[in-house]
Design a protein around this motif. Structure first.
Motif, short mmCIF file in Angstrom:
data_model
loop_
_atom_site.label_atom_id
_atom_site.label_comp_id
_atom_site.label_asym_id
_atom_site.label_seq_id
_atom_site.Cartn_x
_atom_site.Cartn_y
_atom_site.Cartn_z
N ASP A 62 -16.11 -10.49 -12.52
CA ASP A 62 -14.97 -10.59 -13.43
C ASP A 62 -14.03 -9.44 -13.07
O ASP A 62 -14.23 -8.31 -13.50
N ILE A 63 -13.03 -9.71 -12.26
CA ILE A 63 -12.14 -8.67 -11.78
C ILE A 63 -10.69 -9.15 -11.83
O ILE A 63 -10.42 -10.34 -11.80
N ARG A 64 -9.79 -8.17 -11.93
CA ARG A 64 -8.37 -8.45 -11.78
C ARG A 64 -7.90 -7.81 -10.48
O ARG A 64 -8.24 -6.65 -10.21
N VAL A 65 -7.14 -8.55 -9.70
CA VAL A 65 -6.67 -8.05 -8.41
C VAL A 65 -5.18 -7.72 -8.49
O VAL A 65 -4.38 -8.52 -8.95
N ILE A 66 -4.86 -6.49 -8.09
CA ILE A 66 -3.48 -6.08 -7.92
C ILE A 66 -3.30 -5.75 -6.44
O ILE A 66 -4.00 -4.89 -5.90
N ALA A 67 -2.40 -6.46 -5.79
CA ALA A 67 -2.13 -6.23 -4.37
C ALA A 67 -0.79 -5.54 -4.22
O ALA A 67 0.09 -5.63 -5.08
N ALA A 68 -0.63 -4.83 -3.10
CA ALA A 68 0.62 -4.12 -2.86
C ALA A 68 0.90 -4.08 -1.36
O ALA A 68 -0.04 -4.07 -0.55
N THR A 69 2.16 -4.05 -1.00
CA THR A 69 2.55 -3.93 0.40
C THR A 69 3.99 -3.48 0.52
O THR A 69 4.80 -3.72 -0.39
N HIS A 70 4.30 -2.82 1.64
CA HIS A 70 5.69 -2.48 1.95
C HIS A 70 6.23 -3.43 3.00
O HIS A 70 7.40 -3.34 3.38
N ARG A 71 5.39 -4.35 3.46
CA ARG A 71 5.78 -5.26 4.53
C ARG A 71 6.37 -6.55 3.97
O ARG A 71 6.15 -6.91 2.81
N ASP A 72 7.11 -7.27 4.81
CA ASP A 72 7.70 -8.55 4.43
C ASP A 72 6.65 -9.64 4.69
O ASP A 72 6.53 -10.15 5.81
N LEU A 73 5.89 -9.99 3.66
CA LEU A 73 4.79 -10.95 3.83
C LEU A 73 5.31 -12.34 4.18
O LEU A 73 4.65 -13.08 4.93
N GLN A 74 6.47 -12.71 3.65
CA GLN A 74 7.03 -14.03 4.00
C GLN A 74 7.32 -14.11 5.49
O GLN A 74 7.06 -15.14 6.12
#
Length: 538
Positions: free
Chosen positions: A341-353
């Motif tokens: 039972d977890i909540r995921v917060i993701a982060a990036t400085h890159r252009d994922l699209q």
């Protein structure tokens, strides 16, 4: 009544049955370390029964296997971890009760389906053995296997005598195994405490500086999702404070008292990603000397922050997608799925699209994590936060460095910070302040040595060597710059207020105070003035 041991050479020793039971029971109960207790018993029992080794195993229906946890032979006792998977036919026999006699005497293991598997897995092919079932209140606990080298080494009398030790065996082994589990849980708890304490030491604190100014819109979005469980994606340049926002989301959520686990995906060597994120079982690979819980398992009940998610290799993206879809993980080594039972917060400085278009990031994973994106603006687009951030870092770093009294900031120094374009964002500002404090001797802080002149706005706003004596002058020139870029427009998405991160009425009030004319047509941006998107905004 006497008990007699029969070996290859005939009768060796006899002992009164009651004395045998008493001595064996005392040895069985002599230690909470199951390997020690087995070794002491083995040394006694080998003079009374045919015995070359004694093993303790536990039946694990969840994995359809038996797991050996301890053994003793002529070399001593030791804890072991060896799981032996069983075929469906044996599982059915065990579950249905067909093989639930008090004991089994297997003198020719090659003729018995269970005997063949066990002796082969333990490298004891040329051995007879007695399997003594252990129960407590009809609950299956495990099996004691007594091995003797050669065939036809055991008689019914041997088995009957050994079975008299079932109750002390069961009680002592249950206590020993519980004790072992408590030790493992204690070590696990200590490990978690050490890990979480180290994580807390790296936290920048609960305060989100700029939450009512440059980050007001960001914190408004944070307020919309703190009570939910859905995945959040934080976007922004390096150093903008994505970790601080992730911490705020966790702290304001119902999970605030549960773990907050941070993972820098770009800092984990590729060959260790599986083990670090998902954990491993003992013996899963060379060097895996014990079971290890991964970061996802540590975050159970709380939040996991996956920083720089764009750095994960494709195969790790596949595993992460499965975790997000099923909320399950598998440790390296083939263990059964572990529900989380977890909540995921993701982060990036890159252009994922763009990475998706180039085939470097999975499109299905992008869709999964992009349900609620929050973009954190760079520091150059929220100059109103520079002053509060500067004072916050001065207090924080002065306390860390033991500097008393806390130095003040020279008025012109703050103007210089506002003019700086901050390509490293908040992290760069923090480093500039810490460096200034380390080099500070007396008087107010000025930051002259720490700022790179090439990153200070020149041209129409301020020349590199221009001297500004008041903050009002700097603010007047900065607002003038924004109005020039928006052709005098104040409100709206493309107005100066949006560009400066202010409410339109706040900007009008400041313009009135600074005697800045309203509604001027400023024409096109002069060639020496760059648009904020280029990173050259004061």
């Amino acid at each position: 009544m006497y008990f007699t041991k029969y070996g290859i050479s005939g009768e060796i020793k006899t002992m009164d049955a009651n004395l045998f039971f008493k001595k064996a029971t005392l040895l069985i109960c002599s230690s909470l370390d199951v390997d020690v207790a087995l070794w002491r018993l083995f040394q006694f029992i080998r003079d009374q029964l045919p015995a070359d080794a004694i093993y303790l195993n536990i039946y694990e229906p969840s994995t359809s296997s038996i797991r050996y946890v301890a053994m003793a032979d002529h070399h001593g006792g030791k804890k072991i971890e060896k799981s032996i998977p069983l075929p469906d036919s044996l599982i059915h026999a065990i579950e249905s009760g067909e093989r639930l006699q008090n004991y089994l005497v297997i003198n020719e293991p090659e003729k018995d389906s269970m005997g063949r598997i066990i002796t082969a897995e333990l490298n004891l092919e040329n051995h007879s053995f007695i399997a003594l079932r252990l129960f407590i209140e009809k609950q299956r606990l495990g099996v004691i296997d007594l091995f003797a080298k050669g065939r036809n080494r055991f008689t019914r009398r041997h088995a009957d005598r050994l079975s008299q030790l079932r109750e002390p065996f069961a009680i002592a082994m249950a206590n020993a195994l519980k004790h072992q589990q408590l030790i493992e849980l204690k070590e696990q708890l200590l490990s978690d405490n050490r890990y979480l304490n180290s994580e807390l030491l790296q936290q920048s604190g609960n305060e989100v500086v700029g939450s009512d100014m440059g980050l007001k819109e960001v914190m408004s979005k944070v307020g919309q999702i703190t009570h939910l469980k859905n995945t959040v994606l934080l976007l922004g340049e390096t150093g903008t404070g994505k970790e601080v926002i992730a911490n705020a989301i966790h702290r304001l959520s119902p999970r605030c008292n549960e773990p907050f686990i941070k993972v820098n995906c770009g800092a984990i060597p590729e060959d260790l990603i599986d083990s670090e994120l998902f954990g491993h079982e003992k013996g899963a690979f060379t060097g895996a000397i014990g079971k290890k819980r991964g970061r996802f398992e540590r975050a159970h009940g709380g939040t996991i922050f996956l920083d720089e998610i764009g750095e994960l290799p494709p195969w790790a993206q596949v595993r992460l997608l499965r975790v997000l879809q099923t909320q399950e993980i598998e440790r390296v080594g083939g263990s059964p799925p572990i529900k989380l039972d977890i909540r995921v917060i993701a982060a990036t400085h890159r252009d994922l699209q763009q990475m998706v278009a180039e085939g470097k990031f999975r499109q299905d994973l992008w869709f999964r994590i992009n349900m609620f994106p929050i973009t954190i603006p760079p520091l150059r687009q929220r100059p109103q936060d520079i002053g509060p951030l500067t004072h916050f870092f001065i207090r924080k770093k002065s306390e860390m460095l033991g500097i008393q009294p806390i130095p003040q900031v020279a008025p012109e120094a703050l103007e210089g910070l506002v003019r700086h374009t901050w390509p490293g964002n908040v992290r760069e500002l923090e480093n500039v302040i810490e460096s200034s404090l380390i080099q500070h001797r007396q008087g107010p802080l000025r930051f002259q040595r720490q700022l790179n002149p090439s990153t200070v706005v020149a041209g129409g706003l301020l020349q590199q060597h221009a001297q500004v004596t008041t903050l009002d002058d700097a603010m007047r020139l900065h607002i003038d710059r924004a109005l020039s870029l928006t052709d005098g427009k104040i409100s709206g998405r493309d107005g100066a207020a949006t560009l400066l991160g202010l409410h339109p009425n706040t900007l009008r009030n400041r313009m009135a105070k600074l005697n800045i004319e309203f509604g001027r047509k400023r024409g096109k941006t002069p060639p020496n003035r760059q648009h904020p998107a280029s990173g050259q905004v004061g």
